[in-house]
Design a protein around this motif. Structure first.
Motif, short mmCIF file in Angstrom:
data_model
loop_
_atom_site.label_atom_id
_atom_site.label_comp_id
_atom_site.label_asym_id
_atom_site.label_seq_id
_atom_site.Cartn_x
_atom_site.Cartn_y
_atom_site.Cartn_z
N ARG A 65 -10.12 0.32 -11.41
CA ARG A 65 -10.28 -0.88 -10.59
C ARG A 65 -8.97 -1.65 -10.59
N TYR A 66 -8.56 -2.14 -9.41
CA TYR A 66 -7.38 -2.99 -9.34
C TYR A 66 -7.43 -3.87 -8.10
N VAL A 67 -6.62 -4.93 -8.11
CA VAL A 67 -6.53 -5.87 -6.99
C VAL A 67 -5.09 -5.86 -6.49
N LEU A 68 -4.94 -5.76 -5.16
CA LEU A 68 -3.63 -5.82 -4.52
C LEU A 68 -3.56 -7.06 -3.63
N GLU A 69 -2.35 -7.59 -3.48
CA GLU A 69 -2.12 -8.70 -2.56
C GLU A 69 -1.24 -8.19 -1.41
N TYR A 70 -1.68 -8.48 -0.19
CA TYR A 70 -1.04 -7.95 1.02
C TYR A 70 -0.25 -9.02 1.76
N THR A 71 0.88 -8.58 2.30
CA THR A 71 1.68 -9.35 3.25
C THR A 71 1.77 -8.50 4.50
N TRP A 72 1.46 -9.09 5.65
CA TRP A 72 1.33 -8.33 6.90
C TRP A 72 2.50 -8.56 7.84
N GLN A 73 2.84 -7.51 8.58
CA GLN A 73 3.81 -7.56 9.67
C GLN A 73 3.13 -6.96 10.90
N PRO A 74 2.15 -7.71 11.49
CA PRO A 74 1.38 -7.15 12.61
C PRO A 74 2.27 -6.80 13.79
N PRO A 75 2.05 -5.71 14.47
CA PRO A 75 1.13 -4.64 14.13
C PRO A 75 1.82 -3.45 13.48
N THR A 76 3.04 -3.67 12.96
CA THR A 76 3.83 -2.52 12.50
C THR A 76 3.69 -2.20 11.02
N GLY A 77 2.83 -2.93 10.29
CA GLY A 77 2.63 -2.53 8.91
C GLY A 77 2.33 -3.66 7.96
N ALA A 78 2.48 -3.33 6.68
CA ALA A 78 2.17 -4.26 5.60
C ALA A 78 2.88 -3.84 4.33
N THR A 79 2.98 -4.78 3.41
CA THR A 79 3.43 -4.49 2.05
C THR A 79 2.35 -4.98 1.10
N TRP A 80 2.33 -4.40 -0.10
CA TRP A 80 1.36 -4.87 -1.10
C TRP A 80 1.99 -4.86 -2.47
N ARG A 81 1.39 -5.68 -3.33
CA ARG A 81 1.83 -5.75 -4.72
C ARG A 81 0.61 -5.89 -5.62
N TYR A 82 0.75 -5.43 -6.83
CA TYR A 82 -0.31 -5.43 -7.83
C TYR A 82 -0.57 -6.85 -8.33
N VAL A 83 -1.85 -7.20 -8.49
CA VAL A 83 -2.23 -8.50 -9.02
C VAL A 83 -2.87 -8.34 -10.40
N GLU A 84 -3.87 -7.44 -10.51
CA GLU A 84 -4.56 -7.24 -11.78
C GLU A 84 -5.35 -5.95 -11.73
N GLY A 85 -5.78 -5.49 -12.92
CA GLY A 85 -6.65 -4.32 -12.96
C GLY A 85 -6.31 -3.36 -14.08
N ASP A 86 -6.72 -2.11 -13.88
CA ASP A 86 -6.61 -1.07 -14.90
C ASP A 86 -5.26 -0.34 -14.92
N LEU A 87 -4.39 -0.62 -13.99
CA LEU A 87 -3.07 0.00 -13.95
C LEU A 87 -2.05 -0.99 -14.50
N LYS A 88 -0.81 -0.54 -14.64
CA LYS A 88 0.25 -1.45 -15.06
C LYS A 88 0.92 -2.10 -13.85
N ASP A 89 1.14 -1.30 -12.78
CA ASP A 89 1.81 -1.85 -11.60
C ASP A 89 1.63 -0.93 -10.41
N VAL A 90 1.56 -1.52 -9.23
CA VAL A 90 1.53 -0.80 -7.96
C VAL A 90 2.22 -1.68 -6.93
N ASP A 91 3.09 -1.10 -6.16
CA ASP A 91 3.59 -1.81 -4.98
C ASP A 91 3.89 -0.77 -3.91
N GLY A 92 3.84 -1.21 -2.67
CA GLY A 92 4.09 -0.25 -1.61
C GLY A 92 4.06 -0.87 -0.24
N SER A 93 4.09 0.01 0.76
CA SER A 93 4.09 -0.46 2.14
C SER A 93 3.58 0.64 3.06
#
Length: 145
Positions: A65-93
């Motif tokens: 289980r984990y929570v991500l926070e999203y930042t949007w660039q409509p309609p061409t995409g998004a980025t996300w970053r890790y907030v909390e959960g069972d992992l140490k870190d996640v980020d992507g786009s």
């Protein structure tokens, strides 16, 4: 921050708007994304797009289980970053780009599981998971349209 960043692209038979619609429809993720068992929007931006999203994944040997926070660039995409959960870190786009053959959908992600796995096994597993997720995304866009 995770050590290894990987990218995978697929050409999608659809429009950028189709891709963005599927990307933002978190409630539908468990229907097309094999490992996601639950997906819930916890908070929204003022424009209605999801800001914080909770995921529950069935990784066969463990439920994550984990929570991500999203930042949007409509309609061409998004980025996300890790907030909390069972992992140490996640980020992507996700990025969507029109091409003569269709929309090029590229997912770039770095994951830190928080525990050691031999490098070659980890990188192979992460590459397969990323490839599978983009191919599942592609099918979701193409079958929805």
């Amino acid at each position: 921050m995770a050590e290894v960043r990987q990218s995978y692209s697929a050409t999608v038979a659809g429009t950028i708007d189709d891709c963005f619609t599927v990307l933002t429809d978190f409630e539908a993720y468990p229907q097309w994304f094999a490992v996601i068992k639950k997906c819930r929007v916890l908070e929204r931006h003022p424009d209605g797009l999801a800001k914080r999203v909770e995921f529950t994944l069935d990784m066969t040997i463990k439920t994550i289980r984990y929570v991500l926070e999203y930042t949007w660039q409509p309609p061409t995409g998004a980025t996300w970053r890790y907030v909390e959960g069972d992992l140490k870190d996640v980020d992507g786009s996700y990025r969507f780009e029109e091409t003569p053959a269709g929309v090029k959908a590229t997912c770039t992600q770095a994951v830190d599981l928080g525990f050691w796995i031999p490098g070659f096994i980890r990188s192979l597993g992460e590459a397969k998971a990323l490839r599978d997720s983009v191919e599942e995304f592609k099918r979701a866009v193409e079958t929805r349209g």
